[in-house]
Scaffold this active site. Structure first.
Site, PDB file in Angstrom:
ATOM      1  N   ASP A  67       0.808  -1.223   0.000  1.00 42.03           N
ATOM      2  CA  ASP A  67       0.000   0.000   0.000  1.00 42.03           C
ATOM      3  C   ASP A  67       0.838   1.268   0.000  1.00 42.03           C
ATOM      4  OD1 ASP A  67       0.939  -0.498   2.574  1.00 42.03           O
ATOM      5  OD2 ASP A  67      -1.019  -0.848   3.441  1.00 42.03           O
ATOM      6  N   ASP A 136      -7.860  -2.420  14.160  1.00 43.55           N
ATOM      7  CA  ASP A 136      -9.235  -2.680  13.713  1.00 43.55           C
ATOM      8  C   ASP A 136      -9.305  -3.923  12.814  1.00 43.55           C
ATOM      9  OD1 ASP A 136      -8.007  -1.781  11.422  1.00 43.55           O
ATOM     10  OD2 ASP A 136      -9.387  -0.116  11.038  1.00 43.55           O
ATOM     11  N   HIS A 138      -7.371  -4.431  10.084  1.00 43.67           N
ATOM     12  CA  HIS A 138      -7.031  -4.238   8.664  1.00 43.67           C
ATOM     13  C   HIS A 138      -5.745  -4.967   8.305  1.00 43.67           C
ATOM     14  CE1 HIS A 138      -4.832  -0.308   9.878  1.00 43.67           C
ATOM     15  NE2 HIS A 138      -3.908  -1.131   9.477  1.00 43.67           N
ATOM     16  N   GLU A 143      -9.778  -1.836   5.195  1.00 42.14           N
ATOM     17  CA  GLU A 143     -10.424  -1.495   6.464  1.00 42.14           C
ATOM     18  C   GLU A 143     -11.719  -2.299   6.645  1.00 42.14           C
ATOM     19  OE1 GLU A 143      -8.841   0.145   8.571  1.00 42.14           O
ATOM     20  OE2 GLU A 143      -8.184   2.134   7.946  1.00 42.14           O
TER      21      GLU A 143
HETATM   22  C1  F6R Z   1       1.513  -1.429   6.192  1.00 43.84           C
HETATM   23  C2  F6R Z   1       0.201  -2.016   6.285  1.00 43.84           C
HETATM   24  C3  F6R Z   1      -0.605  -1.991   7.543  1.00 43.84           C
HETATM   25  C4  F6R Z   1       0.195  -2.296   8.797  1.00 43.84           C
HETATM   26  C5  F6R Z   1      -0.704  -2.236  10.036  1.00 43.84           C
HETATM   27  C6  F6R Z   1       0.060  -2.504  11.316  1.00 43.84           C
HETATM   28  O1  F6R Z   1       2.044  -1.558   4.890  1.00 43.84           O
HETATM   29  O2  F6R Z   1      -0.251  -2.493   5.315  1.00 43.84           O
HETATM   30  O3  F6R Z   1      -1.643  -2.929   7.413  1.00 43.84           O
HETATM   31  O4  F6R Z   1       0.771  -3.569   8.689  1.00 43.84           O
HETATM   32  O5  F6R Z   1      -1.288  -0.963  10.109  1.00 43.84           O
HETATM   33  O6  F6R Z   1       0.969  -1.473  11.524  1.00 43.84           O
HETATM   34  P1  F6R Z   1       2.077  -1.543  12.647  1.00 43.84           P
HETATM   35  O7  F6R Z   1       3.030  -2.620  12.228  1.00 43.84           O
HETATM   36  O8  F6R Z   1       2.726  -0.193  12.637  1.00 43.84           O
HETATM   37  O9  F6R Z   1       1.370  -1.867  13.930  1.00 43.84           O
END
Ligand code: F6R
Length: 236
Positions: A67, A136, A138, A143
């Site tokens: 992403d 959440d 994701h 989301e």
């Molecule tokens: C990042 C991504 C997100 C993160 C998620 C967890 O490329 O796709 O899904 O993996 O937000 O983020 P952290 O690792 O910072 O807790």
């Protein structure tokens, strides 16, 4: 599903890096699906170390990231392209031309999504997809919703995601509100999926995602249907 619980972030990072290293050793021209965020930083450090020590060779590896924030270009130090260069690509012998991150500055994000899916298909799909998980539920920036979205697409970030990611920005108001993310098709078609999560705050969502019902309200729960899923969790 292989659910592994470890004690420390260092242990989590070593195990994740070893799984990725094994993938590269077994198939030197593999396609790695990569993630940003805080969770994979330790694993990227270990992979950098393994590469410097000659244990792994990235020269024939291709990568596709999950992403990117809409509106941020590669020179912006909050962009995911910048993150990947800094945390991995600039530190190992990967061919930068074979590292792909969806563009958050494309004029037509929908078209960019279509092209990104075509690219992944033309590469023969993803061999190993690395994921983190949001509070959440994701994965990528898929989301919670009423349905799962298959294709790479434009998303509006949830308030909780913006809040969680504000730690990387000067203020919450600076966090972009939109992103482009790989959809569930490329993730679910990856031959292997490795999801890493650390910190007690992630425990509840992991329980919902991997031991609760499969529902788009908890996007990561779709991974229960993946035939080769490894989850590594460290409480600290
Ligand atoms: C990042 C991504 C997100 C993160 C998620 C967890 O490329 O796709 O899904 O993996 O937000 O983020 P952290 O690792 O910072 O807790």
């Amino acid at each position: 599903m292989n659910f592994i619980t470890v004690k420390t972030y260092d242990e989590l990072s070593t195990k994740a890096a070893n799984i990725i290293a094994a993938q590269i050793i077994n198939k030197p021209n593999c396609v790695l699906g990569l993630a940003t965020g805080s969770s994979p930083v330790g694993a990227y450090d270990k992979l950098t170390e393994y590469c410097k020590n000659g244990i792994i060779d990235f020269s024939t590896v291709t990568s596709v990231n999950l992403d990117e924030y809409v509106g941020l270009d590669s020179s912006n130090n909050q962009s995911y392209r910048y993150f990947m260069n800094k945390n991995l690509f600039d530190r190992v012998n990967i061919n930068k031309e074979k590292t792909f991150v969806p563009s958050g500055t494309a004029d037509d994000i929908e078209k960019e999504g279509e092209q990104y899916d075509k690219l992944i298909k033309s590469l023969g799909g993803i061999d190993l997809q690395l994921l983190g998980i949001g509070l959440d539920g994701h994965i990528g920036f898929n989301e919670p919703d009423e349905y799962f979205t298959a294709e790479t697409h434009l998303v509006s970030l949830d308030a909780s995601t913006i809040k969680a990611n504000a730690r990387f920005f000067a203020s919450e108001a600076d966090v972009p509100t939109k992103a482009i993310t790989m959809g569930m098709m490329s993730i679910m078609q990856a031959k292997k999926v490795l999801l890493i999560a650390n910190g007690a705050a992630k425990k509840e969502i992991l329980e919902k995602a991997f031991f609760g019902p499969i529902t788009p309200k908890v996007p990561a729960s779709i991974l229960q249907l993946h035939p080769d899923l490894t989850v590594i969790y460290s409480e600290n």
